[in-house]
Design a protein around this motif. Structure first.
Motif, PDB file in Angstrom:
ATOM      1  N   GLY A   5      -9.264  33.445   2.232  1.00  0.00           N
ATOM      2  CA  GLY A   5     -10.129  32.561   2.998  1.00  0.00           C
ATOM      3  C   GLY A   5     -11.089  31.741   2.166  1.00  0.00           C
ATOM      4  O   GLY A   5     -11.782  30.864   2.706  1.00  0.00           O
ATOM      5  N   GLU A   6     -11.136  31.990   0.858  1.00  0.00           N
ATOM      6  CA  GLU A   6     -12.059  31.241   0.003  1.00  0.00           C
ATOM      7  C   GLU A   6     -11.416  29.928  -0.436  1.00  0.00           C
ATOM      8  O   GLU A   6     -11.082  29.720  -1.603  1.00  0.00           O
ATOM      9  N   MET A   7     -11.234  29.067   0.544  1.00  0.00           N
ATOM     10  CA  MET A   7     -10.633  27.751   0.325  1.00  0.00           C
ATOM     11  C   MET A   7     -11.522  26.707   0.985  1.00  0.00           C
ATOM     12  O   MET A   7     -12.111  26.954   2.046  1.00  0.00           O
ATOM     13  N   HIS A   8     -11.600  25.547   0.359  1.00  0.00           N
ATOM     14  CA  HIS A   8     -12.318  24.413   0.931  1.00  0.00           C
ATOM     15  C   HIS A   8     -11.387  23.202   0.932  1.00  0.00           C
ATOM     16  O   HIS A   8     -10.683  22.966  -0.044  1.00  0.00           O
ATOM     17  N   ARG A   9     -11.399  22.453   2.026  1.00  0.00           N
ATOM     18  CA  ARG A   9     -10.561  21.266   2.135  1.00  0.00           C
ATOM     19  C   ARG A   9     -11.352  20.112   2.741  1.00  0.00           C
ATOM     20  O   ARG A   9     -12.199  20.314   3.612  1.00  0.00           O
ATOM     21  N   ASP A  10     -11.018  18.919   2.275  1.00  0.00           N
ATOM     22  CA  ASP A  10     -11.611  17.702   2.833  1.00  0.00           C
ATOM     23  C   ASP A  10     -10.724  17.269   3.994  1.00  0.00           C
ATOM     24  O   ASP A  10      -9.847  16.427   3.864  1.00  0.00           O
ATOM     25  N   PHE A  11     -10.937  17.896   5.167  1.00  0.00           N
ATOM     26  CA  PHE A  11     -10.121  17.613   6.350  1.00  0.00           C
ATOM     27  C   PHE A  11     -10.486  16.238   6.907  1.00  0.00           C
ATOM     28  O   PHE A  11     -11.644  15.960   7.211  1.00  0.00           O
ATOM     29  N   THR A  12      -9.470  15.380   7.062  1.00  0.00           N
ATOM     30  CA  THR A  12      -9.710  13.997   7.499  1.00  0.00           C
ATOM     31  C   THR A  12      -8.890  13.702   8.745  1.00  0.00           C
ATOM     32  O   THR A  12      -7.667  13.869   8.755  1.00  0.00           O
ATOM     33  N   TYR A  13      -9.566  13.257   9.789  1.00  0.00           N
ATOM     34  CA  TYR A  13      -8.910  12.994  11.073  1.00  0.00           C
ATOM     35  C   TYR A  13      -8.020  11.761  10.968  1.00  0.00           C
ATOM     36  O   TYR A  13      -8.365  10.780  10.308  1.00  0.00           O
ATOM     37  N   ILE A  14      -6.899  11.800  11.641  1.00  0.00           N
ATOM     38  CA  ILE A  14      -5.879  10.766  11.516  1.00  0.00           C
ATOM     39  C   ILE A  14      -6.406   9.365  11.831  1.00  0.00           C
ATOM     40  O   ILE A  14      -6.048   8.394  11.146  1.00  0.00           O
ATOM     41  N   ASP A  15      -7.259   9.208  12.826  1.00  0.00           N
ATOM     42  CA  ASP A  15      -7.764   7.875  13.164  1.00  0.00           C
ATOM     43  C   ASP A  15      -8.575   7.277  12.017  1.00  0.00           C
ATOM     44  O   ASP A  15      -8.513   6.061  11.759  1.00  0.00           O
ATOM     45  N   ASP A  16      -9.336   8.121  11.315  1.00  0.00           N
ATOM     46  CA  ASP A  16     -10.097   7.638  10.164  1.00  0.00           C
ATOM     47  C   ASP A  16      -9.157   7.218   9.041  1.00  0.00           C
ATOM     48  O   ASP A  16      -9.382   6.191   8.374  1.00  0.00           O
TER      49      ASP A  16
ATOM     50  N   VAL B  45       0.867  -1.177   0.000  1.00  0.00           N
ATOM     51  CA  VAL B  45       0.000   0.000   0.000  1.00  0.00           C
ATOM     52  C   VAL B  45       0.907   1.231   0.000  1.00  0.00           C
ATOM     53  O   VAL B  45       1.867   1.292   0.767  1.00  0.00           O
ATOM     54  N   TYR B  46       0.620   2.201  -0.862  1.00  0.00           N
ATOM     55  CA  TYR B  46       1.492   3.372  -0.920  1.00  0.00           C
ATOM     56  C   TYR B  46       0.674   4.663  -0.933  1.00  0.00           C
ATOM     57  O   TYR B  46      -0.508   4.677  -1.287  1.00  0.00           O
ATOM     58  N   ALA B  47       1.336   5.741  -0.533  1.00  0.00           N
ATOM     59  CA  ALA B  47       0.693   7.045  -0.433  1.00  0.00           C
ATOM     60  C   ALA B  47       0.786   7.807  -1.736  1.00  0.00           C
ATOM     61  O   ALA B  47       1.880   8.080  -2.238  1.00  0.00           O
ATOM     62  N   SER B  48      -0.367   8.150  -2.288  1.00  0.00           N
ATOM     63  CA  SER B  48      -0.432   9.146  -3.341  1.00  0.00           C
ATOM     64  C   SER B  48      -1.039  10.404  -2.717  1.00  0.00           C
ATOM     65  O   SER B  48      -0.918  10.612  -1.506  1.00  0.00           O
ATOM     66  N   SER B  49      -1.683  11.241  -3.494  1.00  0.00           N
ATOM     67  CA  SER B  49      -2.170  12.511  -2.950  1.00  0.00           C
ATOM     68  C   SER B  49      -3.336  13.043  -3.769  1.00  0.00           C
ATOM     69  O   SER B  49      -3.400  12.837  -4.993  1.00  0.00           O
ATOM     70  N   SER B  50      -4.228  13.763  -3.113  1.00  0.00           N
ATOM     71  CA  SER B  50      -5.312  14.442  -3.827  1.00  0.00           C
ATOM     72  C   SER B  50      -4.770  15.529  -4.747  1.00  0.00           C
ATOM     73  O   SER B  50      -5.480  15.993  -5.649  1.00  0.00           O
TER      74      SER B  50
ATOM     75  N   ARG C  42      -4.973   8.085  -2.472  1.00  0.00           N
ATOM     76  CA  ARG C  42      -4.898   9.530  -2.672  1.00  0.00           C
ATOM     77  C   ARG C  42      -5.412  10.232  -1.418  1.00  0.00           C
ATOM     78  O   ARG C  42      -6.605  10.418  -1.221  1.00  0.00           O
ATOM     79  N   PHE C  43      -4.453  10.595  -0.563  1.00  0.00           N
ATOM     80  CA  PHE C  43      -4.789  11.234   0.709  1.00  0.00           C
ATOM     81  C   PHE C  43      -5.291  12.654   0.484  1.00  0.00           C
ATOM     82  O   PHE C  43      -4.719  13.419  -0.300  1.00  0.00           O
ATOM     83  N   PHE C  44      -6.336  12.995   1.215  1.00  0.00           N
ATOM     84  CA  PHE C  44      -6.784  14.381   1.284  1.00  0.00           C
ATOM     85  C   PHE C  44      -6.195  14.982   2.570  1.00  0.00           C
ATOM     86  O   PHE C  44      -5.326  14.377   3.182  1.00  0.00           O
ATOM     87  N   THR C  45      -6.580  16.163   2.964  1.00  0.00           N
ATOM     88  CA  THR C  45      -5.901  16.866   4.057  1.00  0.00           C
ATOM     89  C   THR C  45      -6.065  16.113   5.377  1.00  0.00           C
ATOM     90  O   THR C  45      -7.176  16.015   5.910  1.00  0.00           O
ATOM     91  N   VAL C  46      -4.967  15.603   5.896  1.00  0.00           N
ATOM     92  CA  VAL C  46      -4.981  14.802   7.123  1.00  0.00           C
ATOM     93  C   VAL C  46      -4.538  15.671   8.299  1.00  0.00           C
ATOM     94  O   VAL C  46      -3.584  16.447   8.178  1.00  0.00           O
TER      95      VAL C  46
END
Length: 338
Positions: free
Chosen positions: A219-230, A130-135, A185-189
């Motif tokens: 400030g006009e930014m949106h992110r898919d913030f994802t908690y580390i445990d998830d 398993v490897y890390a890519s990115s959004s 593809r990790f989103f914002t962790v």
């Protein structure tokens, strides 16, 4: 499925996600061999603190090697005759903006390093990697949410380009050598033991010290913030489910030896909402330094996690109004801020 006591090689084991994934693996009884170069992209003391925590809790289940996996000879020497059945490759040079300053670091770690780990998977005949890519691979896509089927041929940063290249190289290795590979593809962790170069840490640090925070695109930014445990739950679930099993098709899945998934919270949050939650958790108002968009950045991210949920049961359960206070509580304790 890959389960039980098989040893896992984890690259980037001193990193934010790598250390937390290692903890989860050992908590269920799997030994971990950790690799990390311990470079100074951010404070080495934080990386060492993560490692010390793992060693103190798990003892002989954790074996760590300081090595730069972009150097194949050093990697081979560090691993020696060590035996491991699977790999979770999380080590990389992270950061969009830093790729504008030091492109060679990304070429070394994310391109040469990724090939070296693929070669290690090939040489050891691992059951799954398993490897890390990115959004970031989605570039300037405006269609939301980002789906795995979306185009990824217009990266807007070198970091994004290297991550997309990792996916393509992995596709080739899976095809040629039938190595089971899964790219995430990790989103914002975010969360406890996070990285100082990320917005959550920077904002909390500056709010608590009454310094202005830099807020890009006004400030006009949106992110898919994802908690580390998830995130960790998703990574481990993927490890347990290689993209094919003896060539037999999975229900609803594919026989392809290379799978790609988005892994995120499946909810895009306005940046100003994040700042409000940080203000509440810190007990102070933020001083805002509103700035234009930075080169290489994108205004919004949002993960379509349908495929990951279908194949692994992945269901993130931590909203930011729960996760942000947890991060601030940890941040205060780590820095002994009263």
């Amino acid at each position: 499925m890959v389960r039980g006591g098989s040893t896992v090689l984890v690259t980037g084991a001193a990193g934010f996600i790598g250390a937390t994934v290692s903890e989860a693996l050992m908590a269920r009884g799997q030994p971990v061999i950790g690799i990390d170069s311990m470079n100074d992209y951010y404070a080495v003391s934080l990386k060492q603190a993560r490692l010390d925590r793992l060693t103190a809790r798990f003892g002989d289940l954790f074996h760590f090697h300081k090595a730069d996996f972009s150097d194949l000879a050093a990697l081979t020497d560090a691993l020696g005759e060590s035996e491991f059945g699977t790999i979770i490759h999380l080590g990389a040079q992270a950061g969009v903006r830093y790729s504008l300053e030091n492109p060679q670091a990304y070429v070394s770690a994310n391109l040469a390093g990724h090939v070296n780990i693929l070669e290690m998977a090939r040489a050891r005949s691992v059951a799954h990697m398993v490897y890390a890519s990115s959004s970031s691979v989605y570039g300037g896509n405006t269609k939301l949410p980002f789906a795995i089927e979306d185009r990824t041929d217009h990266p807007v940063s070198l970091y994004a380009a290297t991550k997309r290249a990792d996916e393509l190289m992995s596709e080739t290795y899976a095809h040629l050598f039938r190595i089971p590979l899964t790219g995430l593809r990790f989103f914002t962790v975010y969360g406890p033991w996070g990285r100082p170069d990320m917005a959550m840490w920077k904002f909390a640090e500056r709010i608590l010290s009454d310094r202005p925070i830099d807020v890009y695109n006004h400030g006009e930014m949106h992110r898919d913030f994802t908690y580390i445990d998830d995130i960790v739950d998703g990574v481990v679930a993927c490890l347990d489910r290689p993209p094919f099993d003896d060539g037999k098709e999975k229900a609803g899945g594919s026989v392809k030896p290379h799978a790609l998934y988005n892994i995120g919270n499946n909810k895009s949050e306005h940046l100003m909402r994040l700042i409000e939650l940080l203000e509440q958790a810190c007990g102070r108002k933020a001083r805002l330094n509103l700035l234009p968009m930075q080169p290489g950045d994108v205004p919004a991210t949002y993960a379509d996690i349908t495929a990951l949920t279908r194949d692994t049961g992945y269901t993130p359960s931590t909203p930011i109004d729960v996760g942000v206070p947890r991060f601030v509580n940890w941040f205060r304790a780590y820095h002994a801020i009263i």
